[in-house]
Design an enzyme around this catalytic site. Sequence first.
Site, short mmCIF file in Angstrom:
data_model
loop_
_atom_site.label_atom_id
_atom_site.label_comp_id
_atom_site.label_asym_id
_atom_site.label_seq_id
_atom_site.Cartn_x
_atom_site.Cartn_y
_atom_site.Cartn_z
N ILE A 98 1.14 -5.59 -4.58
CA ILE A 98 2.87 -5.89 -4.94
C ILE A 98 2.62 -5.67 -6.42
CG2 ILE A 98 2.27 -8.45 -4.72
CD1 ILE A 98 5.49 -8.67 -3.87
N ALA A 99 3.63 -5.05 -6.86
CA ALA A 99 3.84 -4.90 -8.55
C ALA A 99 5.11 -4.47 -8.83
CB ALA A 99 2.80 -3.88 -8.67
N ILE A 100 5.25 -5.17 -9.95
CA ILE A 100 6.61 -5.05 -10.71
C ILE A 100 6.19 -4.62 -12.08
CG2 ILE A 100 8.80 -6.02 -11.62
CD1 ILE A 100 8.76 -5.78 -8.73
N GLU A 123 -4.75 -11.34 -0.95
CA GLU A 123 -5.54 -11.90 -2.15
C GLU A 123 -4.87 -11.82 -3.45
OE1 GLU A 123 -8.09 -10.40 1.26
OE2 GLU A 123 -6.82 -9.20 0.10
N ASN A 154 -4.30 -15.48 -11.79
CA ASN A 154 -2.83 -15.15 -11.77
C ASN A 154 -1.90 -16.34 -11.02
OD1 ASN A 154 -0.63 -13.82 -11.69
ND2 ASN A 154 -1.14 -11.96 -10.52
N TYR A 187 3.80 -17.14 -4.59
CA TYR A 187 3.49 -16.96 -3.04
C TYR A 187 3.45 -18.36 -2.35
CZ TYR A 187 1.70 -12.42 -4.70
OH TYR A 187 1.42 -11.26 -4.77
#
Length: 149
Positions: A73-75, A107, A112, A119
């Site tokens: 997942i990335a922005i 994971e 982070n 989450y």
Amino acid sequence: MAELVIRKMELHDIEQVMEVEVATFTSPWPSSIFYQEIKENEHAHYIVVELDEIIIGYAGIWIVYDDAQITNIAITPKYRGQNFGQKLFQYIMQQAIKMGVARLSLEVRKSNVIAQKMYRKFGLIPGGIRKNYYADDQEDALVMWVNLL
């Protein structure tokens, strides 16, 4: 007002997804993996988030029976801190529930803490450590999971 759209990733999205990938990860996936995931992996589901028709983030999830694993997942860094990641993650969780997923896991780098905090907002809890998980620097990964049903 900017229009936010969250939708299924298509092959023609990969070029823009790669821009997000390279800007986000120290060991980015090559575009060939995204092609393979979309075309050949029946368990893979990839989603993009667009702002005014520009892809600013994406997420991938593998669903096998009633278990789901977030692959990534990335922005884009420029758009972080504006709840786009939260909206994308919420969308993925809703889709997983619609598909009958009972458990979702992922994971995340131990360092982070911003992602871990997000989450936790969705009910994920730490479930273990994967030692030396990340190839680029051998950082440990925290495994987080949640029961959805």
